[in-house]
Scaffold this active site. Structure first.
Site, PDB file in Angstrom:
ATOM      1  N   MET A  88       1.008  -1.343   0.008  1.00  0.00           N
ATOM      2  CA  MET A  88      -0.062  -0.157  -0.027  1.00  0.00           C
ATOM      3  C   MET A  88       0.784   1.263  -0.047  1.00  0.00           C
ATOM      4  O   MET A  88       1.108   1.854   1.020  1.00  0.00           O
ATOM      5  CB  MET A  88      -0.893   0.102   1.436  1.00  0.00           C
ATOM      6  CG  MET A  88      -1.668  -1.099   1.154  1.00  0.00           C
ATOM      7  SD  MET A  88      -2.607  -1.584   2.708  1.00  0.00           S
ATOM      8  CE  MET A  88      -1.404  -1.836   4.008  1.00  0.00           C
ATOM      9  N   ASP A  89       1.321   1.606  -1.311  1.00  0.00           N
ATOM     10  CA  ASP A  89       2.569   2.544  -1.207  1.00  0.00           C
ATOM     11  C   ASP A  89       1.778   4.073  -1.736  1.00  0.00           C
ATOM     12  O   ASP A  89       0.791   3.920  -2.562  1.00  0.00           O
ATOM     13  CB  ASP A  89       3.515   1.977  -2.189  1.00  0.00           C
ATOM     14  CG  ASP A  89       4.770   3.005  -2.145  1.00  0.00           C
ATOM     15  OD1 ASP A  89       5.013   3.725  -1.057  1.00  0.00           O
ATOM     16  OD2 ASP A  89       5.542   2.624  -3.272  1.00  0.00           O
ATOM     17  N   GLY A  90       2.338   5.017  -1.282  1.00  0.00           N
ATOM     18  CA  GLY A  90       1.904   6.404  -1.880  1.00  0.00           C
ATOM     19  C   GLY A  90       1.154   7.167  -0.808  1.00  0.00           C
ATOM     20  O   GLY A  90       0.679   8.313  -1.299  1.00  0.00           O
TER      21      GLY A  90
END
EC number: 2.5.1.87
Length: 313
Positions: A88-90
């Site tokens: 779950m990047d960003g």
């Protein structure tokens, strides 16, 4: 229509993470608010977080359907992945690009995660493994680490009853011994309270390293050899897999990995388990990853022919 609220006494992140005003009025963008109900975020432990009301990340109980839900017409139930892993990047970049405190990036990410879990539950996914905190994340600023620890604590407290009621099982992979003692106790309580559930198994990777996962499996096997319980020639890939931290789930190897934010790497996540996993890299930041993006990932998965190292038919 955009939703606004007051953020009071923003926690003292370094300037490179966010500004430090006493009161900020924030607009939550319409494309995000339409997907999920808006609620405020609770403060994290050690007074390190923003003072956003914790209902910002509360579960919409009506969104979980305990009956079988028809799939979108684009999907085939027979081709659905059983186990999905997610990086779950960003969250931070999403907040920075909007001039918002990092805390609100994580808050938006938690809302999106709740919707993702809802869709996975309703669409019949059996297992989710979520990369929440890597062993390298300890090197981030203390205020941000404290924020994340507080978020884990708050979400577990708020959602334990819902997890138990809806048949969701929770497991934690990673070295929990370095987490705050209160969080360790809460994790133990949540794992025990949900261990008999089977509708959806959520594995949360906290203080997790894919390399160390393999190392600890090898150490365990080496000790078994030393103790005379097995011979070196007994060691094979199945034995190693049985000692990995994902051994707690029926489907230890993910069928599909989704990584958001456009980054094209695994970041030390499930290195053994992803050997034959289909990879999907989304350009969306995690707080922008909604139903349409999830559907795109699943459609891409269902169009692929999985060969597991063999030849195509």
């Amino acid at each position: 229509m955009a939703f606004s609220f007051q953020l009071q006494q923003v926690f003292p992140f370094p300037v490179k993470f966010c500004s430090q005003p006493k009161s900020i009025k924030l607009q939550i963008f319409p494309n995000l608010t339409k997907r999920l109900p808006i609620h405020p975020l609770a403060s994290a432990q050690n007074n390190a977080t923003s003072n956003i009301d914790h209902n910002y990340i509360a579960m919409d109980e009506s969104s979980i359907n305990e009956e079988e839900v028809p799939l979108p017409t684009e999907l085939s139930r027979e081709l659905m992945p059983k186990h999905i892993a997610v990086i779950m990047d960003g969250n931070r970049r999403w907040a920075k690009r909007r001039g918002l405190p990092v805390a609100l990036g994580y808050a938006a990410g938690i809302r999106v995660l709740r919707n993702f879990v809802k869709l996975s539950y309703n669409w019949g996914i059996s297992a989710l493994t979520l990369f929440a905190f890597s062993s390298e994340n300890w090197f981030r600023p203390k205020a941000e680490v404290d924020l994340l620890m507080g978020l884990f604590d708050k979400v577990l407290k708020d959602e334990l009853e819902n997890l138990a009621r809806t048949g969701i099982r929770l497991s934690i992979i990673g070295d929990a011994s370095q987490l705050p003692k209160s969080l360790q106790d809460l994790i133990d309580k949540a794992v025990m309270a949900t261990k008999a559930n089977s509708r959806l198994h959520i594995l949360v990777a906290i203080n997790y390293s894919g390399q160390y996962d393999v190392v600890q499996a090898c150490q365990t096997i080496a000790q078994r050899v030393k103790d005379g319980n097995i011979e070196p020639e007994d060691i094979n890939s199945l034995l190693v897999e049985q000692e990995l931290q994902t051994k707690c789930t029926e489907f230890p190897s993910p069928d599909l990995l989704i990584r958001t934010s456009g980054e094209l790497r695994l970041s030390n996540f499930l290195l053994w388990q992803l050997a034959y996993t289909e990879l999907f890299f989304s350009h969306s930041q995690w707080p922008d990853f909604g139903e349409a993006e999830f559907l795109e990932a699943l459609c891409s998965f269902q169009q692929r022919q999985r060969r597991y190292g063999g030849q195509s038919s």
